[in-house]
Scaffold this motif. Structure first.
Motif, PDB file in Angstrom:
ATOM      1  N   LEU A   2       0.827  -1.216   0.000  1.00 15.06           N
ATOM      2  CA  LEU A   2       0.000   0.000   0.000  1.00 15.06           C
ATOM      3  C   LEU A   2       0.863   1.268   0.000  1.00 15.06           C
ATOM      4  N   LEU A   3       2.033   1.191   0.620  1.00 17.19           N
ATOM      5  CA  LEU A   3       2.972   2.311   0.545  1.00 17.19           C
ATOM      6  C   LEU A   3       3.393   2.547  -0.901  1.00 17.19           C
ATOM      7  N   PHE A   4       3.681   1.460  -1.629  1.00 14.95           N
ATOM      8  CA  PHE A   4       4.063   1.571  -3.039  1.00 14.95           C
ATOM      9  C   PHE A   4       2.923   2.162  -3.865  1.00 14.95           C
ATOM     10  N   VAL A   5       1.685   1.736  -3.562  1.00 11.03           N
ATOM     11  CA  VAL A   5       0.522   2.274  -4.279  1.00 11.03           C
ATOM     12  C   VAL A   5       0.399   3.770  -4.029  1.00 11.03           C
ATOM     13  N   GLY A   6       0.588   4.188  -2.782  1.00 14.58           N
ATOM     14  CA  GLY A   6       0.521   5.607  -2.445  1.00 14.58           C
ATOM     15  C   GLY A   6       1.562   6.425  -3.182  1.00 14.58           C
ATOM     16  N   LEU A   7       2.768   5.886  -3.276  1.00  9.99           N
ATOM     17  CA  LEU A   7       3.841   6.585  -3.992  1.00  9.99           C
ATOM     18  C   LEU A   7       3.470   6.803  -5.457  1.00  9.99           C
ATOM     19  N   MET A   8       2.822   5.815  -6.052  1.00  7.65           N
ATOM     20  CA  MET A   8       2.440   5.939  -7.451  1.00  7.65           C
ATOM     21  C   MET A   8       1.276   6.913  -7.624  1.00  7.65           C
ATOM     22  N   LEU A   9       0.296   6.876  -6.707  1.00  7.92           N
ATOM     23  CA  LEU A   9      -0.853   7.777  -6.798  1.00  7.92           C
ATOM     24  C   LEU A   9      -0.436   9.237  -6.651  1.00  7.92           C
ATOM     25  N   GLY A  10       0.491   9.504  -5.757  1.00 13.91           N
ATOM     26  CA  GLY A  10       0.940  10.872  -5.540  1.00 13.91           C
ATOM     27  C   GLY A  10       1.693  11.447  -6.719  1.00 13.91           C
ATOM     28  N   SER A  11       2.262  10.586  -7.528  1.00 10.85           N
ATOM     29  CA  SER A  11       3.041  11.055  -8.681  1.00 10.85           C
ATOM     30  C   SER A  11       2.182  11.279  -9.918  1.00 10.85           C
ATOM     31  N   PHE A  12       0.961  10.761  -9.878  1.00 17.60           N
ATOM     32  CA  PHE A  12       0.123  10.791 -11.077  1.00 17.60           C
ATOM     33  C   PHE A  12      -0.225  12.197 -11.575  1.00 17.60           C
ATOM     34  N   PRO A  13      -0.547  13.168 -10.683  1.00 13.35           N
ATOM     35  CA  PRO A  13      -0.907  14.508 -11.181  1.00 13.35           C
ATOM     36  C   PRO A  13       0.147  15.125 -12.096  1.00 13.35           C
ATOM     37  N   LYS A  14       1.424  14.949 -11.759  1.00 15.60           N
ATOM     38  CA  LYS A  14       2.483  15.526 -12.599  1.00 15.60           C
ATOM     39  C   LYS A  14       2.531  14.838 -13.966  1.00 15.60           C
ATOM     40  N   ILE A  43      -2.545   4.230   6.409  1.00 11.66           N
ATOM     41  CA  ILE A  43      -1.715   5.380   6.802  1.00 11.66           C
ATOM     42  C   ILE A  43      -0.509   5.516   5.876  1.00 11.66           C
ATOM     43  N   LEU A  44       0.138   4.388   5.568  1.00  9.55           N
ATOM     44  CA  LEU A  44       1.307   4.413   4.681  1.00  9.55           C
ATOM     45  C   LEU A  44       0.906   4.795   3.258  1.00  9.55           C
ATOM     46  N   LEU A  45      -0.275   4.361   2.839  1.00  8.48           N
ATOM     47  CA  LEU A  45      -0.764   4.738   1.503  1.00  8.48           C
ATOM     48  C   LEU A  45      -0.898   6.255   1.404  1.00  8.48           C
ATOM     49  N   ALA A  57       0.498   8.501   3.413  1.00  6.01           N
ATOM     50  CA  ALA A  57       1.819   9.116   3.595  1.00  6.01           C
ATOM     51  C   ALA A  57       2.634   9.032   2.305  1.00  6.01           C
ATOM     52  N   GLY A  58       2.559   7.881   1.630  1.00  8.10           N
ATOM     53  CA  GLY A  58       3.284   7.720   0.372  1.00  8.10           C
ATOM     54  C   GLY A  58       2.780   8.655  -0.703  1.00  8.10           C
ATOM     55  N   ALA A  59       1.448   8.823  -0.771  1.00  5.50           N
ATOM     56  CA  ALA A  59       0.856   9.716  -1.771  1.00  5.50           C
ATOM     57  C   ALA A  59       1.262  11.167  -1.516  1.00  5.50           C
ATOM     58  N   ILE A  60       1.213  11.580  -0.249  1.00  4.47           N
ATOM     59  CA  ILE A  60       1.589  12.955   0.103  1.00  4.47           C
ATOM     60  C   ILE A  60       3.071  13.204  -0.170  1.00  4.47           C
ATOM     61  N   ALA A  61       3.911  12.233   0.225  1.00  5.80           N
ATOM     62  CA  ALA A  61       5.361  12.376   0.021  1.00  5.80           C
ATOM     63  C   ALA A  61       5.704  12.428  -1.461  1.00  5.80           C
ATOM     64  N   SER A  62       5.071  11.549  -2.247  1.00  8.75           N
ATOM     65  CA  SER A  62       5.343  11.510  -3.680  1.00  8.75           C
ATOM     66  C   SER A  62       4.882  12.788  -4.365  1.00  8.75           C
ATOM     67  N   TYR A  63       3.694  13.281  -3.983  1.00  6.76           N
ATOM     68  CA  TYR A  63       3.178  14.519  -4.574  1.00  6.76           C
ATOM     69  C   TYR A  63       4.080  15.698  -4.213  1.00  6.76           C
ATOM     70  N   ALA A  64       4.516  15.735  -2.952  1.00  2.81           N
ATOM     71  CA  ALA A  64       5.398  16.819  -2.505  1.00  2.81           C
ATOM     72  C   ALA A  64       6.728  16.776  -3.248  1.00  2.81           C
ATOM     73  N   PHE A  65       7.247  15.571  -3.436  1.00  3.37           N
ATOM     74  CA  PHE A  65       8.539  15.421  -4.128  1.00  3.37           C
ATOM     75  C   PHE A  65       8.433  15.856  -5.580  1.00  3.37           C
ATOM     76  N   THR A  66       7.383  15.404  -6.279  1.00  6.82           N
ATOM     77  CA  THR A  66       7.240  15.766  -7.689  1.00  6.82           C
ATOM     78  C   THR A  66       6.981  17.266  -7.859  1.00  6.82           C
ATOM     79  N   SER A  67       6.235  17.851  -6.923  1.00  4.54           N
ATOM     80  CA  SER A  67       5.981  19.297  -6.975  1.00  4.54           C
ATOM     81  C   SER A  67       7.272  20.074  -6.750  1.00  4.54           C
ATOM     82  N   TRP A  68       8.070  19.605  -5.801  1.00  5.07           N
ATOM     83  CA  TRP A  68       9.355  20.248  -5.522  1.00  5.07           C
ATOM     84  C   TRP A  68      10.282  20.128  -6.722  1.00  5.07           C
ATOM     85  N   ALA A  69      10.324  18.932  -7.318  1.00  4.24           N
ATOM     86  CA  ALA A  69      11.194  18.722  -8.477  1.00  4.24           C
ATOM     87  C   ALA A  69      10.761  19.601  -9.644  1.00  4.24           C
TER      88      ALA A  69
END
Length: 300
Positions: free
Chosen positions: A87-99, A264-266, A268-280
């Motif tokens: 679920l952490l991996f799924v969250g990481l992928m979902l957070g990156s999708f908007p970019k 929770i990890l899902l 957290a992963g989505a928020i972290a991934s979205y924040a990272f892609t936005s920062w990048a």
């Protein structure tokens, strides 16, 4: 030197994806904004060997270092906390999708792109319903034809690594080679010669497949950029349910604590991934604006 360590870090992130079923190294390369550069470097290796090699070397080193460093921790996490980890991996992928969606939208969207979306999506999900061939044996008594099949499996894994949204590890799992190949690394301590032969043939297929498909992706990105980008979106969308479908659910019922931790990890992963892609993205925009300003000052 700064670019070397940056690419080393990017390679390390991609390297983690190499051993996680359902997570695409190609997708992470897209998110890290090195996918197009990586494909171009591979395609121009003969024409511009020095610069291409200089760009690819730290990425390759990062992949190897991450694989070695994360092999046992990830195996432990997938064994003892499989659902929260996945679920952490799924969250990481979902957070990156908007970019990814934003970048593809810049190229426009036509009716034909509906097929460009649906076909890759259906292919990724459909792969998960292929009946498992079953774990094969890679011991010293394995049939001669298995040595040649290992090259083919390496090429398949490489294809999935290069194409965003497709997981090489998941492909190997479907064909029954994922666990046997991982176990071969442990075999280096008991049957070194045979293990080296097995891993060497797999690596040969990996290299051949990687360079071949990289050239194809370069051609598609040059000739059909819009369609290719929407196809990548389709792969990424399909990879989310694919992870959940291909996940090897434990036979024992999942307890509420694991499910809660997973949710929770899902998030957290989505928020972290979205924040990272936005920062990048903001860093890239700032760098581009600075470069434009410097050019303007030079012209004046």
């Amino acid at each position: 030197m700064k670019s070397f360590f940056k690419n080393l870090g990017c390679g390390a992130v991609i390297g983690v994806a190499v051993i996680i079923p359902g997570v695409s190294g190609g997708t992470l390369a897209v998110l890290l904004n090195i996918y197009d550069k990586m494909i171009s470097a591979v395609s121009n290796l003969k024409k511009d060997f020095k610069n291409s090699f200089k760009f690819l070397l730290p990425i390759a080193l990062g992949i190897v270092i991450a694989f070695a460093a994360m092999y046992f921790p990830l195996q432990f996490a997938l064994e003892y906390a499989p659902l929260p980890t996945v679920l952490l991996f799924v969250g990481l992928m979902l957070g990156s999708f908007p970019k990814l969606l934003k970048d593809s939208a810049k190229l426009g969207f036509k009716k034909l792109d509906i097929l460009n979306l649906i076909i890759p999506l259906a292919a990724v999900v459909g792969i998960c319903f292929i009946p498992y061939i079953g774990d094969v044996s890679l011991n010293v008594y394995m049939p001669v034809q298995t040595y040649f099949i290992l090259i083919l499996m390496g090429a398949i894994a490489a294809c999935a690594l290069v194409i965003p949204g497709v997981s090489g590890s998941m492909m190997l799992m479907i064909f029954g080679y994922y666990k046997p190949i991982l176990d071969t690394f442990k075999g280096l301590f008991t049957s070194f010669g045979h293990s080296v032969a097995v891993l060497g043939l797999f690596a040969l297929g990996l290299i051949v497949g990687f360079f071949s498909i990289a050239k194809l992706m370069k051609l598609l990105l040059d000739k059909f950029p819009r369609g290719t980008h929407w196809a990548i979106i389709g792969f990424v969308i399909g990879s989310v349910p694919a992870i959940l479908i291909a996940f090897d659910y434990p036979s024992a019922p999942l307890d509420a604590i694991q499910i809660a931790i997973g949710v929770i990890l899902l998030l957290a992963g989505a928020i972290a991934s979205y924040a990272f892609t936005s920062w990048a993205e903001s860093r890239l925009k700032k760098s581009a604006d600075t470069h434009t300003l410097e050019i303007g000052n030079t012209e004046n």
